[in-house]
Design an enzyme around this catalytic site. Structure first.
Site, PDB file in Angstrom:
ATOM      1  N   ASP A 149      70.339  45.887  70.586  1.00 19.17           N
ATOM      2  CA  ASP A 149      70.123  47.122  69.849  1.00 19.17           C
ATOM      3  C   ASP A 149      68.799  46.981  69.095  1.00 19.17           C
ATOM      4  O   ASP A 149      68.670  46.104  68.246  1.00 19.17           O
ATOM      5  CB  ASP A 149      71.278  47.351  68.879  1.00 19.17           C
ATOM      6  CG  ASP A 149      71.228  48.737  68.263  1.00 19.17           C
ATOM      7  OD1 ASP A 149      70.739  49.663  68.923  1.00 19.17           O
ATOM      8  OD2 ASP A 149      71.671  48.886  67.118  1.00 19.17           O
ATOM      9  N   ARG A 294      84.438  59.959  63.081  1.00 18.04           N
ATOM     10  CA  ARG A 294      84.183  58.541  62.891  1.00 18.04           C
ATOM     11  C   ARG A 294      83.280  58.419  61.689  1.00 18.04           C
ATOM     12  O   ARG A 294      82.174  58.960  61.682  1.00 18.04           O
ATOM     13  CB  ARG A 294      83.492  57.930  64.111  1.00 18.04           C
ATOM     14  CG  ARG A 294      83.102  56.471  63.866  1.00 18.04           C
ATOM     15  CD  ARG A 294      82.517  55.781  65.091  1.00 18.04           C
ATOM     16  NE  ARG A 294      81.257  56.337  65.525  1.00 18.04           N
ATOM     17  CZ  ARG A 294      80.175  55.610  65.826  1.00 18.04           C
ATOM     18  NH1 ARG A 294      80.212  54.308  65.722  1.00 18.04           N
ATOM     19  NH2 ARG A 294      79.074  56.174  66.239  1.00 18.04           N
ATOM     20  N   HIS A 296      80.807  56.394  59.966  1.00 21.55           N
ATOM     21  CA  HIS A 296      79.903  55.302  60.317  1.00 21.55           C
ATOM     22  C   HIS A 296      79.275  54.822  59.011  1.00 21.55           C
ATOM     23  O   HIS A 296      78.439  55.505  58.436  1.00 21.55           O
ATOM     24  CB  HIS A 296      78.853  55.875  61.278  1.00 21.55           C
ATOM     25  CG  HIS A 296      77.912  54.872  61.846  1.00 21.55           C
ATOM     26  ND1 HIS A 296      76.542  55.057  61.832  1.00 21.55           N
ATOM     27  CD2 HIS A 296      78.118  53.692  62.474  1.00 21.55           C
ATOM     28  CE1 HIS A 296      75.960  54.031  62.431  1.00 21.55           C
ATOM     29  NE2 HIS A 296      76.876  53.192  62.833  1.00 21.55           N
TER      30      HIS A 296
END
Lengths: 581, 62
Positions: A149, A294, A296
């Site tokens: 990433d 979600r 995050h």
């Protein structure tokens, strides 16, 4: 428990679908080979992913990995979250359409990318092939995703439903990192790599340790933001990792509580790499978007102390449970605390290890982080279900550590990471008479998170029995190859382990299976609890059984509500931008 | 929890709680233990701290 609690049967509990993503710091182990260039960090990160995914015997056949499916955010087309399609590629369009996610969906005979299998050869040859192919993704047999990433290797833990499972799977990620380093150290002709579990180089760069929590969609996001700003600005005093140097570049000497605090610029927003917000709005639920969002969370520190990870996940889940309960009952649980300037408060609190500094509230009050945390603890405790063992454990830990910080912080050095690090640095500093700008103290800070056991200062503390532990090394070793039983990571991980050659790819909510006869089946798991061990057992699905039996069981799950194939079987590519962050 | 109690010695702890009762077994290690730990840090700390710190350069992430 309060009568006001909406779920009067239970009260607030820690249980919820959650997970942790860790971006590791990465260096060439050879000091003179370090260039500081992005290209070098990216290449080293690929080696880490390739080494573990393609070479480690625990991950199955050498040279073979399971692809990541980026298409996982695409919505289900059937309102019940279930369908069978022939000759269908999956759609690429993301919508927020309603879907009931209690059933899996199955697509059949979708086109597949050709398999990628490394040529036979030495470790270095396999890695060279992986580098040419830019292989930056692999799915592990515990259901985790290991990938590149930006310019860091990242371990995204499998979905879990308890804070303790989160600790176990997070520690498993450390073992994966260690194994990758060992493989690279042993291979000829490739650089040796050093991985760090921390959040900054002290020179302006930061990389994240993100938490993810599934949260009921019906809680208005404005309320989520309002509630989380004071909680996130202050929870660092309990779960911060500590850092040497103040400011993003550490230009001002000193010690601060959080490794991430100085990198936050906004209260709320979508960014994760610049102008980072305390509350991040990124929201691909990888689940039924009508029912869940979600959350995050990008503000957390990389934690090595298991108690820090445990408390961080547990306390945050309880606060979210309070928000859900408030929404259901209409009765307020969490304290009314609006910080006048949350971003400034975050920093001011981090820069004050004495914990005496107050921060201004919008209503004119001045409170310490200790007071704000105590208000949260009391509010959550009053509505919690203490018959739930983990909930009680989290509340007790939260309470004890808060009390220790209020009275004698040194008592918490075995369970609060920044206190442990601070104490270590202070003794070292006192012995040698160093000031906070000394490079040795910065080196200790960095080396605290070195994941090479022989280099890790955290490991020294742990080996000396100076920090509390929650899970055994053996449990962690097992977790590396064993998915959590409580979520779809179970089915994903078990299939990856026992059918590696037949799992064409997986994403968080999708598994694509390719049978020997060439037929392919795409299974969508829009509810993270679909595919758990209990779900599989109730269905009679044994992930270790032959693939036709697995497919038959999945088809059985689908049979009751099978739909006729739709006309809109549009072709689509399974490749897209990474949606998972 | 499988390993040991999360809960260290606090004001509410038994009067008789000794140094050994803290979580982790030996949190309140002796001064000698602390010195040993510092010596151990010296033995594994990167020999040239200045250079090590300077070379620790990362790209920004999320």
């Amino acid at each position: 428990m309060s009568d006001q609690a909406p779920d009067a049967r239970r009260g607030l509990v820690t249980e919820r679908v959650m997970g942790i993503e860790t971006e590791f710091g990465i260096l060439d182990a050879a000091l003179d080979a370090r260039t500081g260039e992005a290209s070098s960090s990216i290449a080293l990160s690929h080696l880490v992913v390739g080494a573990y995914g393609l070479l480690h015997p625990a991950e199955g056949t050498r040279g073979r990995r399971v692809r990541w499916d980026y298409g996982d955010e695409s919505p289900l087309r059937d309102a019940r979250g279930f369908e069978i399609r022939r000759a269908a590629a999956h759609p690429t369009q993301l919508t927020d359409q309603v879907h009931d996610a209690h059933l899996p969906s199955i697509d059949m005979d979708m086109p597949l990318q050709a398999p990628e299998i490394a040529p036979e050869g030495s470790d270095a040859e396999v890695l060279a092939w992986a580098a040419r192919r830019s292989i930056g993704n692999t799915v592990l047999s515990n259901g985790a995703r290991l990938y590149v990433d930006h310019a860091h290797p990242e371990y995204s833990s499998p979905e879990v439903t308890s804070a303790r499972e989160a600790v176990l799977q997070d520690r498993a990620g450390e073992v994966v990192a260690q194994r990758a380093m060992e493989l690279l150290a042993a291979a000829d002709g490739v650089p040796e790599v050093a991985l760090y579990k921390n959040n900054t180089d002290g020179k302006g760069a930061s990389y994240g340790t993100h938490e993810n929590y599934l949260l009921a969609r019906d809680v208005p996001f404005e309320r989520v933001v309002q509630a989380l700003l004071p909680f996130f600005a202050t929870r660092q005093i309990l779960v911060g990792a500590g850092r040497v140097g103040l400011g993003t570049r550490g230009t001002e000497p000193g010690f601060q509580i959080s490794s991430r605090a100085d990198f936050f610029e906004e209260k709320v927003g979508l960014e994760t790499t610049l102008d980072r917000p305390i509350v991040n709005t990124r929201d691909e639920p990888h689940a039924d978007a009508e029912r869940h969002r979600r959350l995050h969370v990008i503000i957390g520190d990389a934690n090595l102390l298991e108690t820090s990870t445990f408390l961080k996940m547990g306390m945050t889940s309880l606060v979210l449970a309070a928000l859900e309960a408030e929404q259901e009952s209409g009765a307020r649980i969490l304290p009314v605390l609006e910080l006048a300037d949350p971003v400034q408060a975050l920093r001011d609190i981090s820069h004050d290890p004495t914990l005496t500094r107050t921060v201004p509230l919008a209503d004119g009050r001045e409170l310490t982080a200790l007071q704000i945390q105590r208000a949260h603890l009391e509010a959550v405790s009053a509505h919690a279900d203490r018959t739930d063992p983990e909930t009680a454990e989290v509340l007790d830990l939260w309470s004890e550590l808060l009390q220790a910080l209020e009275t004698e912080p040194a008592r918490a050095a075995d369970r609060i990471e920044w206190v442990a690090k601070h104490q270590l640095l202070e003794s070292y500093r006192a012995r040698a008479g160093l000031d906070w700008g000394d490079a040795r103290l910065r080196a200790i800070d960095l080396q605290f998170g070195d994941l090479r056991p022989q280099r890790s200062l955290f490991t020294k503390l742990r080996s000396a029995g100076r920090v509390a532990t929650l899970v055994s090394d053996q449990e962690v070793e097992e977790a590396v190859g064993t998915p959590p039983a409580s979520t779809r990571a179970y089915l994903r991980g078990r299939l990856v382990r026992h059918h590696r050659g037949e799992v064409a790819s997986t994403g968080w909510d999708v598994i694509t299976l390719a049978a020997e006869d060439g037929s392919t089946t795409r299974v969508r798991l829009a509810d993270p609890r679909i595919g758990s061990r209990p779900w599989c057992e109730a269905l009679g699905l044994d992930p270790e059984a032959a693939l036709p039996d697995v497919l038959e069981a999945l088809a059985r799950a689908a049979a009751d509500t099978a739909t006729v194939p739709g006309p809109d079987a549009d072709a689509g590519s399974a490749v897209g931008t990474d949606p998972s962050h | 929890m499988s390993q040991q109690s999360l809960h260290g010695s606090g004001p509410s702890d038994d009067e008789n709680s000794s140094e050994e009762t803290a979580a982790g077994g030996q949190v309140f290690a002796s001064a000698q233990g602390a010195d040993d730990l510092l010596d151990e840090i010296d033995s594994v700390l990167e020999s040239n701290s200045e250079e090590f710190v300077r070379s620790f350069v990362q790209k920004g992430g999320q």
